[in-house]
Design an enzyme around this catalytic site. Sequence first.
Site, PDB file in Angstrom:
ATOM      1  N   SER A  12       0.852  -1.195   0.000  1.00  0.00           N
ATOM      2  CA  SER A  12       0.000   0.000   0.000  1.00  0.00           C
ATOM      3  C   SER A  12       0.879   1.233   0.000  1.00  0.00           C
ATOM      4  CB  SER A  12      -0.893   0.020   1.240  1.00  0.00           C
ATOM      5  OG  SER A  12      -1.435   1.333   1.390  1.00  0.00           O
ATOM      6  N   HIS A  37      -1.192  -1.287  -4.341  1.00  0.00           N
ATOM      7  CA  HIS A  37      -2.472  -0.997  -3.677  1.00  0.00           C
ATOM      8  C   HIS A  37      -2.570   0.502  -3.367  1.00  0.00           C
ATOM      9  CE1 HIS A  37      -5.934  -2.299  -1.201  1.00  0.00           C
ATOM     10  NE2 HIS A  37      -5.539  -1.388  -0.317  1.00  0.00           N
ATOM     11  N   ASP A  39      -4.835   3.377  -1.621  1.00  0.00           N
ATOM     12  CA  ASP A  39      -5.898   3.587  -0.633  1.00  0.00           C
ATOM     13  C   ASP A  39      -6.521   4.966  -0.777  1.00  0.00           C
ATOM     14  OD1 ASP A  39      -6.085   1.178   0.971  1.00  0.00           O
ATOM     15  OD2 ASP A  39      -4.013   1.590   1.553  1.00  0.00           O
ATOM     16  N   MET A  41      -9.217   7.637   0.343  1.00  0.00           N
ATOM     17  CA  MET A  41     -10.019   7.970   1.536  1.00  0.00           C
ATOM     18  C   MET A  41     -10.619   9.362   1.388  1.00  0.00           C
ATOM     19  SD  MET A  41      -7.491   6.564   4.501  1.00  0.00           S
ATOM     20  CE  MET A  41      -6.611   5.007   4.318  1.00  0.00           C
ATOM     21  N   HIS A  70      -8.448   0.885  -3.845  1.00  0.00           N
ATOM     22  CA  HIS A  70      -9.346   0.585  -2.730  1.00  0.00           C
ATOM     23  C   HIS A  70     -10.070   1.873  -2.352  1.00  0.00           C
ATOM     24  CE1 HIS A  70      -9.562  -0.762   1.807  1.00  0.00           C
ATOM     25  NE2 HIS A  70     -10.747  -0.667   1.249  1.00  0.00           N
ATOM     26  N   MET A  72     -12.302   3.904  -0.162  1.00  0.00           N
ATOM     27  CA  MET A  72     -12.935   4.039   1.154  1.00  0.00           C
ATOM     28  C   MET A  72     -13.671   5.366   1.133  1.00  0.00           C
ATOM     29  SD  MET A  72      -9.740   2.548   3.317  1.00  0.00           S
ATOM     30  CE  MET A  72      -8.632   2.798   1.932  1.00  0.00           C
ATOM     31  N   MET A 141     -11.101  -6.679   5.546  1.00  0.00           N
ATOM     32  CA  MET A 141     -10.326  -5.692   6.300  1.00  0.00           C
ATOM     33  C   MET A 141      -9.936  -6.300   7.649  1.00  0.00           C
ATOM     34  SD  MET A 141     -10.103  -3.007   4.345  1.00  0.00           S
ATOM     35  CE  MET A 141      -9.088  -2.169   5.559  1.00  0.00           C
ATOM     36  N   GLY A 146      -8.756   3.373   7.443  1.00  0.00           N
ATOM     37  CA  GLY A 146      -8.496   4.797   7.683  1.00  0.00           C
ATOM     38  C   GLY A 146      -7.020   5.113   7.854  1.00  0.00           C
ATOM     39  N   GLY A 148      -2.766   3.448   8.119  1.00  0.00           N
ATOM     40  CA  GLY A 148      -1.793   2.374   8.068  1.00  0.00           C
ATOM     41  C   GLY A 148      -1.226   2.117   9.459  1.00  0.00           C
ATOM     42  N   ASP A 177      -6.377  -6.879   4.065  1.00  0.00           N
ATOM     43  CA  ASP A 177      -5.880  -5.506   4.146  1.00  0.00           C
ATOM     44  C   ASP A 177      -5.811  -5.051   5.594  1.00  0.00           C
ATOM     45  OD1 ASP A 177      -5.080  -2.962   3.601  1.00  0.00           O
ATOM     46  OD2 ASP A 177      -6.829  -2.412   2.408  1.00  0.00           O
ATOM     47  N   GLY A 179      -2.445  -4.707   8.809  1.00  0.00           N
ATOM     48  CA  GLY A 179      -1.648  -5.437   9.791  1.00  0.00           C
ATOM     49  C   GLY A 179      -0.985  -6.694   9.272  1.00  0.00           C
ATOM     50  N   SER A 200       2.905  -0.647   6.047  1.00  0.00           N
ATOM     51  CA  SER A 200       4.070  -0.525   6.925  1.00  0.00           C
ATOM     52  C   SER A 200       4.944  -1.770   6.845  1.00  0.00           C
ATOM     53  CB  SER A 200       3.614  -0.269   8.364  1.00  0.00           C
ATOM     54  OG  SER A 200       2.549  -1.128   8.715  1.00  0.00           O
TER      55      SER A 200
HETATM   56  C1  DX5 Z   1      -6.284   0.922   5.784  1.00  0.00           C
HETATM   57  C2  DX5 Z   1      -5.792   0.691   4.374  1.00  0.00           C
HETATM   58  C3  DX5 Z   1      -4.653  -0.269   4.294  1.00  0.00           C
HETATM   59  C4  DX5 Z   1      -3.436   0.150   5.021  1.00  0.00           C
HETATM   60  C5  DX5 Z   1      -2.632  -1.049   5.365  1.00  0.00           C
HETATM   61  O1  DX5 Z   1      -7.374   1.757   5.731  1.00  0.00           O
HETATM   62  O2  DX5 Z   1      -6.837   0.207   3.565  1.00  0.00           O
HETATM   63  O3  DX5 Z   1      -4.343  -0.602   2.950  1.00  0.00           O
HETATM   64  O4  DX5 Z   1      -2.667   1.069   4.343  1.00  0.00           O
HETATM   65  O5  DX5 Z   1      -1.556  -0.626   6.115  1.00  0.00           O
HETATM   66  P1  DX5 Z   1      -0.751  -1.580   7.080  1.00  0.00           P
HETATM   67  O6  DX5 Z   1      -0.230  -2.692   6.232  1.00  0.00           O
HETATM   68  O7  DX5 Z   1       0.311  -0.680   7.590  1.00  0.00           O
HETATM   69  O8  DX5 Z   1      -1.711  -2.065   8.119  1.00  0.00           O
HETATM   70 ZN    ZN Z   2      -6.450  -0.698   1.460  1.00  0.00          ZN
END
Ligand code: DX5
Ligand code: ZN
Length: 230
Positions: A12, A37, A39, A41, A70, A72, A141, A146, A148, A177, A179, A200
Amino acid sequence: MSFDRSIKIAPSILSADFANFGQEIEAIEAEGCDWVHVDVMDGHFVPNLTFGPPLCAAIRKHIKTVMDVHLMIAPVDPYIQAYADAGADVITAHVEAGPHTHRTMQAIRAAGCKAGLALNPGTPVESVDYLLDMVDLICVMTVNPGFGGQKFIHSQVEKVRKLREMIGDRPIHIEIDGGVTPETAPLVAAAGADVLVAGSGVFKGGSVQNPAPYGENIRAIRAAAENAVG
Ligand code: DX5
Ligand code: ZN
């Protein structure tokens, strides 16, 4: 885009250097990622703001693999065409984003993209029951969307297992997606997931000047997941 259930790592870019997306993407692809990926938002469906269609169109030129967008955002339907025009291969919308998910999936496919459906951690797996023939990917999820860098929610592994059973022989990817690390990847891979998003977990320790850690992180997550699948 052809379908297979092999493990795919999708970094991501939420965890990339925001002043340097082009080079960051080239670095993660050179280091062996499978998808990229993105994200999106809106500060409304989730409490954070990120990328509009122009940004996606600009980074598309740097993506040789798969652009996995993705969304959101709510509402989502008015923006599908713009993200398709920006070059998305996969567009994922949330089942919680509005009352007409079935129509949303139709609209994504009509725009020429693979249709993805994302489920928040509190959303039951049964919510996809009547959508299975409309989707190419289901995103489970494993954090609340929201941000990372959040902690993996273990209750979602059971959801992945149920989903894998419901999917049967249909050509539907299961994406995880949130952790994802070498510790959590085996749990979801064994339960049936094939696309692992990691922000991360991929970008930590590296930079465009020093991209080797990206490769090490990607390989560590992939190896852990593949070992669990056998
Ligand atoms: C959260 C995002 C994820 C996020 C994952 O809202 O959709 O894609 O960036 O980040 P990590 O891998 O750090 O949990
Ligand atoms: Zn995502």
